[in-house]
Design a protein around this motif. Sequence first.
Motif, PDB file in Angstrom:
ATOM      1  N   ILE A 116       0.827  -1.198   0.000  1.00 26.07           N
ATOM      2  CA  ILE A 116       0.000   0.000   0.000  1.00 26.07           C
ATOM      3  C   ILE A 116       0.867   1.256   0.000  1.00 26.07           C
ATOM      4  O   ILE A 116       0.614   2.203  -0.741  1.00 26.07           O
ATOM      5  CB  ILE A 116      -0.966  -0.028   1.199  1.00 26.07           C
ATOM      6  N   LEU A 120       1.016   3.986  -2.857  1.00 24.64           N
ATOM      7  CA  LEU A 120       0.744   5.376  -2.488  1.00 24.64           C
ATOM      8  C   LEU A 120       1.818   6.307  -3.070  1.00 24.64           C
ATOM      9  O   LEU A 120       1.524   7.398  -3.557  1.00 24.64           O
ATOM     10  CB  LEU A 120       0.707   5.492  -0.964  1.00 24.64           C
ATOM     11  N   LEU A 131      -6.367  10.682  -0.113  1.00 27.58           N
ATOM     12  CA  LEU A 131      -6.482   9.366   0.535  1.00 27.58           C
ATOM     13  C   LEU A 131      -6.006   9.422   1.990  1.00 27.58           C
ATOM     14  O   LEU A 131      -6.623   8.840   2.882  1.00 27.58           O
ATOM     15  CB  LEU A 131      -5.682   8.319  -0.244  1.00 27.58           C
ATOM     16  N   LEU A 132      -4.914  10.121   2.203  1.00 27.63           N
ATOM     17  CA  LEU A 132      -4.378  10.182   3.566  1.00 27.63           C
ATOM     18  C   LEU A 132      -5.267  11.031   4.483  1.00 27.63           C
ATOM     19  O   LEU A 132      -5.453  10.696   5.653  1.00 27.63           O
ATOM     20  CB  LEU A 132      -2.951  10.731   3.551  1.00 27.63           C
ATOM     21  N   LEU A 159     -11.939  10.826  -4.489  1.00 24.00           N
ATOM     22  CA  LEU A 159     -11.544   9.642  -3.723  1.00 24.00           C
ATOM     23  C   LEU A 159     -11.692   8.375  -4.555  1.00 24.00           C
ATOM     24  O   LEU A 159     -10.846   7.482  -4.509  1.00 24.00           O
ATOM     25  CB  LEU A 159     -12.387   9.533  -2.449  1.00 24.00           C
ATOM     26  N   ASN A 160     -12.791   8.300  -5.288  1.00 19.24           N
ATOM     27  CA  ASN A 160     -12.993   7.123  -6.125  1.00 19.24           C
ATOM     28  C   ASN A 160     -11.861   6.955  -7.135  1.00 19.24           C
ATOM     29  O   ASN A 160     -11.361   5.858  -7.355  1.00 19.24           O
ATOM     30  CB  ASN A 160     -14.334   7.222  -6.866  1.00 19.24           C
ATOM     31  N   ARG A 163      -8.722   5.848  -5.275  1.00 17.36           N
ATOM     32  CA  ARG A 163      -8.820   4.436  -4.876  1.00 17.36           C
ATOM     33  C   ARG A 163      -8.646   3.527  -6.081  1.00 17.36           C
ATOM     34  O   ARG A 163      -8.009   2.479  -6.006  1.00 17.36           O
ATOM     35  CB  ARG A 163     -10.172   4.171  -4.204  1.00 17.36           C
ATOM     36  N   MET A 166      -5.057   3.264  -6.891  1.00 18.47           N
ATOM     37  CA  MET A 166      -4.392   2.407  -5.906  1.00 18.47           C
ATOM     38  C   MET A 166      -4.630   0.946  -6.226  1.00 18.47           C
ATOM     39  O   MET A 166      -3.713   0.126  -6.206  1.00 18.47           O
ATOM     40  CB  MET A 166      -4.939   2.696  -4.498  1.00 18.47           C
ATOM     41  N   ARG A 167      -5.876   0.619  -6.524  1.00 15.25           N
ATOM     42  CA  ARG A 167      -6.217  -0.779  -6.783  1.00 15.25           C
ATOM     43  C   ARG A 167      -5.546  -1.268  -8.053  1.00 15.25           C
ATOM     44  O   ARG A 167      -5.077  -2.412  -8.125  1.00 15.25           O
ATOM     45  CB  ARG A 167      -7.735  -0.935  -6.861  1.00 15.25           C
ATOM     46  N   SER A 173      -6.299  -8.933  -6.512  1.00 15.04           N
ATOM     47  CA  SER A 173      -7.717  -8.734  -6.267  1.00 15.04           C
ATOM     48  C   SER A 173      -8.046  -7.261  -6.103  1.00 15.04           C
ATOM     49  O   SER A 173      -9.177  -6.845  -6.222  1.00 15.04           O
ATOM     50  CB  SER A 173      -8.145  -9.485  -5.004  1.00 15.04           C
ATOM     51  N   TYR A 174      -6.972  -6.429  -5.773  1.00 17.70           N
ATOM     52  CA  TYR A 174      -7.217  -5.003  -5.683  1.00 17.70           C
ATOM     53  C   TYR A 174      -7.418  -4.394  -7.067  1.00 17.70           C
ATOM     54  O   TYR A 174      -7.897  -3.291  -7.204  1.00 17.70           O
ATOM     55  CB  TYR A 174      -6.013  -4.288  -5.054  1.00 17.70           C
ATOM     56  N   ARG A 176      -9.252  -4.883  -9.631  1.00 18.05           N
ATOM     57  CA  ARG A 176     -10.522  -4.612 -10.280  1.00 18.05           C
ATOM     58  C   ARG A 176     -10.883  -3.148 -10.137  1.00 18.05           C
ATOM     59  O   ARG A 176     -10.732  -2.564  -9.073  1.00 18.05           O
ATOM     60  CB  ARG A 176     -11.616  -5.498  -9.679  1.00 18.05           C
ATOM     61  N   ARG A 177     -11.311  -2.598 -11.197  1.00 17.45           N
ATOM     62  CA  ARG A 177     -11.464  -1.159 -11.241  1.00 17.45           C
ATOM     63  C   ARG A 177     -12.740  -0.710 -10.550  1.00 17.45           C
ATOM     64  O   ARG A 177     -13.813  -1.203 -10.820  1.00 17.45           O
ATOM     65  CB  ARG A 177     -11.477  -0.739 -12.713  1.00 17.45           C
ATOM     66  N   GLU A 178     -12.540   0.221  -9.662  1.00 21.24           N
ATOM     67  CA  GLU A 178     -13.721   0.856  -9.071  1.00 21.24           C
ATOM     68  C   GLU A 178     -14.178   1.893 -10.072  1.00 21.24           C
ATOM     69  O   GLU A 178     -13.445   2.822 -10.401  1.00 21.24           O
ATOM     70  CB  GLU A 178     -13.354   1.530  -7.750  1.00 21.24           C
TER      71      GLU A 178
END
Lengths: 190, 282
Positions: A116, A120, A131-132, A159-160, A163, A166-167, A173-174, A176-178
Amino acid sequence: MPDEQELVKRCRAGDREAQRELYAQTSERIYALLLRMTSSRDDAFDLSQSTYLRAFERINQFDGKSSVATWLYRIAVNEALQLLRRSATARGKLKELETRQPGDAGAGADIVRMDIDDALGQLDGDERAILLLRYQEGLDYRMIAEALECAEGTVGSRLNRARSRMRALLGGSYGRREEEDVGAHPRSSG
Amino acid sequence: MTCDEVRRQLGALIDGELSPDLRLDIEPHLAGCEACAAELDELRGLASGLALPSVAGVPSELWASIERGLDGERTELLRRSPGVRRMARLPWALAAVVTLAVGLGLVGLLRNDSSARASSIDFTLLLDALPHDAKQAFTKFVSHYDAKEASPEDAKLFAPDLNFEVPEELPGGFRRGSVYVLHFGELAGVAATYDRDGEFLGVVFHRPVHTGHCKPHKDYPCVAGHQEGHKVSVGQWRLVHLMDPTTCHCVLSRLNEQTELPPIMSAVAPPLPSGDGGRHRD
């Protein structure tokens, strides 16, 4: 502990004890934010120093609409973003921040933390900051908007996006796109 | 609601920023959709990972540097970039180190980095890395403070104001490895490593720092017999500090604090001659 208004009033008068009290109340959070934004103890030190010097210099401009802590976050983030933008090599810096928590038993948890923090460090400064502020500092969307001087309605979508990046960087597994949010992000009314 | 519609709201959901109505719409979907529920868990995991606070404490010298700025250097400090400010701190600190080093013929140990700026000690360098490899963490810590290997006799000459011993063997069968002289800014320090069949033990001696400056440390009551001290624990490791008026004696080990550690503390922290204020308060 003096209340915030009284503390600010004394700071405006140049009261050194009040300045120190304000520093004592807020420096751990400000330093922690800057340390994780820059991954450098030296940069975090220097940025913390300039944050407080600017804050005390401009304390008359603090209007009391936000908390003084949020106002300090704003100064700190601006200082950090200026540094990150100036430094073309910021992302490649040797990471000094060890990520392990004293007493943490699980090696797996440490690996996650390392990933992470690495991810970051790959983000833009603005993404890192939001994010922080949200997850490390625990600010809600309204306070984030005040700290970043942006419209409250854009905080969720920012934020989306952060995130999602980051993913993508973390993969697995992170990865996958939000899906990006659009401007009309529903929010609680409270 | 479709999965896409739900997933667009998951961020706001974990942030507690979703309206109650929308939350009521989403929750039944999450209860019946494994994929969306898994994505929610994933986002929560990411949020938790980001939330973990740093263990690093605020450097003890930060407020002093701010005060210097408030006392007149502010314009100059703010005018420069952080990198330039860092370099600007070096001359006075290096001058202090040079004074010590020249006197002891140790000019070769000088390093041009920021470690020389502080007269206090950042133990987070040691504590943060302890779980990985304690010996390596100790080496990294002393290196940060310009470690130079020395004989025990030279270490005493180097740090004449410190009250310490680094005997060849400690109670419990620990054999001495290396002895180092250190620079904590303008102040001298000493460190030594010990080994007992692969079990590491490290000692550091420095001038006492005001307890308010021991930011990363948690204070504990009397942890080494009846001696005054405090400690910080990292997993099985304990960094126990024992102070007398001249010296803070720090021992890093995995030893039992009530049985094994006290004789070792006594071996590395000899009583001060009478008139020096006494030590080991009950």
